[in-house]
Design an enzyme around this catalytic site. Structure first.
Site, PDB file in Angstrom:
ATOM      1  N   SER A 215      36.711  33.996  37.329  1.00 39.83           N
ATOM      2  CA  SER A 215      37.680  33.881  38.417  1.00 39.83           C
ATOM      3  C   SER A 215      36.993  33.189  39.567  1.00 39.83           C
ATOM      4  O   SER A 215      35.765  33.257  39.703  1.00 39.83           O
ATOM      5  CB  SER A 215      38.150  35.274  38.871  1.00 39.83           C
ATOM      6  OG  SER A 215      38.872  35.201  40.094  1.00 39.83           O
TER       7      SER A 215
ATOM      8  N   TYR B   3      36.591  44.331  41.688  1.00 39.56           N
ATOM      9  CA  TYR B   3      36.913  43.062  41.023  1.00 39.56           C
ATOM     10  C   TYR B   3      35.930  41.981  41.449  1.00 39.56           C
ATOM     11  O   TYR B   3      35.334  41.290  40.611  1.00 39.56           O
ATOM     12  CB  TYR B   3      38.346  42.652  41.372  1.00 39.56           C
ATOM     13  CG  TYR B   3      38.858  41.453  40.616  1.00 39.56           C
ATOM     14  CD1 TYR B   3      39.436  41.603  39.360  1.00 39.56           C
ATOM     15  CD2 TYR B   3      38.790  40.165  41.152  1.00 39.56           C
ATOM     16  CE1 TYR B   3      39.923  40.496  38.656  1.00 39.56           C
ATOM     17  CE2 TYR B   3      39.271  39.066  40.462  1.00 39.56           C
ATOM     18  CZ  TYR B   3      39.838  39.236  39.213  1.00 39.56           C
ATOM     19  OH  TYR B   3      40.308  38.147  38.527  1.00 39.56           O
TER      20      TYR B   3
END
Length: 264
Positions: A142, A155
């Protein structure tokens, strides 16, 4: 790398980016696309559309990844491209009351899926790839692993760790003809994006999974380590490293706006 004639495994292949990757690899002429996912029903549905095979797999469990690798190579031949794509979007707290969170569970789950799943794939495939002269890993991470994720320390932290592992994977095994690419998009129109609070990744050019898969094929062909479907991320990375304090200040302003929006 050309995927034509290759055996490819995609974890998290039942939905979103993973599903689009399976379809793109099939269209590009992969010999066999193996769809691995906890959602066994959707994995089988995707496999049926790409003349592939499906395995139920929880990537947080080393035994599941080992099973997928073992059975794929037994049934279809050597895995030449392993796409460690599965991910979760849990642990989001737009108010960011405490970056340490309230419990270990979101951290442990994110660590298992975003980091250890990549480690397990390498642990079981590296010896095989070295013995036959090479291979390829595509790790979906990501832009959060390069920048940050406002509202989700777990995250962001685990995605940063995933980048670090991929770098070491590429460095350690370049001499063995084992190549590595990391896929680092911002917003992609998937169920995961729609399930989390809106943040800085929202409204900055959300892409379709199909467009991301197209960018992956181009990145693999060029054997590029960093695949950025959102090219603006490179500019954000440069601004971050040019003046870290200014970047932290800007991200803190985004956090303040999120608190204001969600606190109403």
């Amino acid at each position: 790398m050309q995927v034509t004639g290759k055996v490819v495994v995609v974890t998290g292949g039942a939905n979103g980016i993973g599903k689009a990757l399976c379809e793109a690899f099939h269209k590009a002429g992969a010999a066999k696309v193996v769809v691995a996912d906890m959602d066994a029903a959707n994995a089988r549905a995707v496999a049926a559309t790409v003349d592939g095979a499906a395995f139920k797999c929880d990537v947080a469990q080393e035994k599941d990844i080992s099973h997928v690798i073992e059975e794929t190579e037994r049934q279809f031949g050597s895995i030449e491209l392993f796409c460690s794509n599965a991910g979760i979007g849990g642990g989001f707290d737009p108010m960011s009351v405490n970056a340490g969170g309230a419990s270990d569970e979101p951290w442990q789950r994110s660590w298992a899926i975003h980091v250890m799943a990549h480690v397990y794939a390498a642990r079981h495939l590296i010896p095989r790839m070295k013995a036959r002269g090479g291979g390829y890993f595509l790790n979906t991470i990501s832009a959060a692993g390069l920048l940050s994720q406002v509202g989700s320390p777990a995250y962001s932290t685990t995605k940063h760790a995933a980048v670090g592992f991929a770098e070491n994977l590429a460095i350690s095994h370049k001499a063995h003809n084992i190549r590595v690419s990391i896929l680092c998009p911002q917003g992609v129109d998937t169920n995961m994006l729609r399930s989390i609070p809106k943040g800085p990744q929202s409204g900055d050019g959300d892409l379709t999974p199909e467009q991301v898969a197209k960018d992956v094929l181009a990145g693999l062909e060029q054997e590029t380590f960093l695949i950025l479907p959102h090219p603006q991320v490179l500019g954000y990375m440069r601004k971050k490293t040019e003046n870290y304090d200014r970047w932290i200040g800007g991200m803190a302003k985004i956090q303040a706006k999120m608190r204001d929006d969600f606190g109403k």
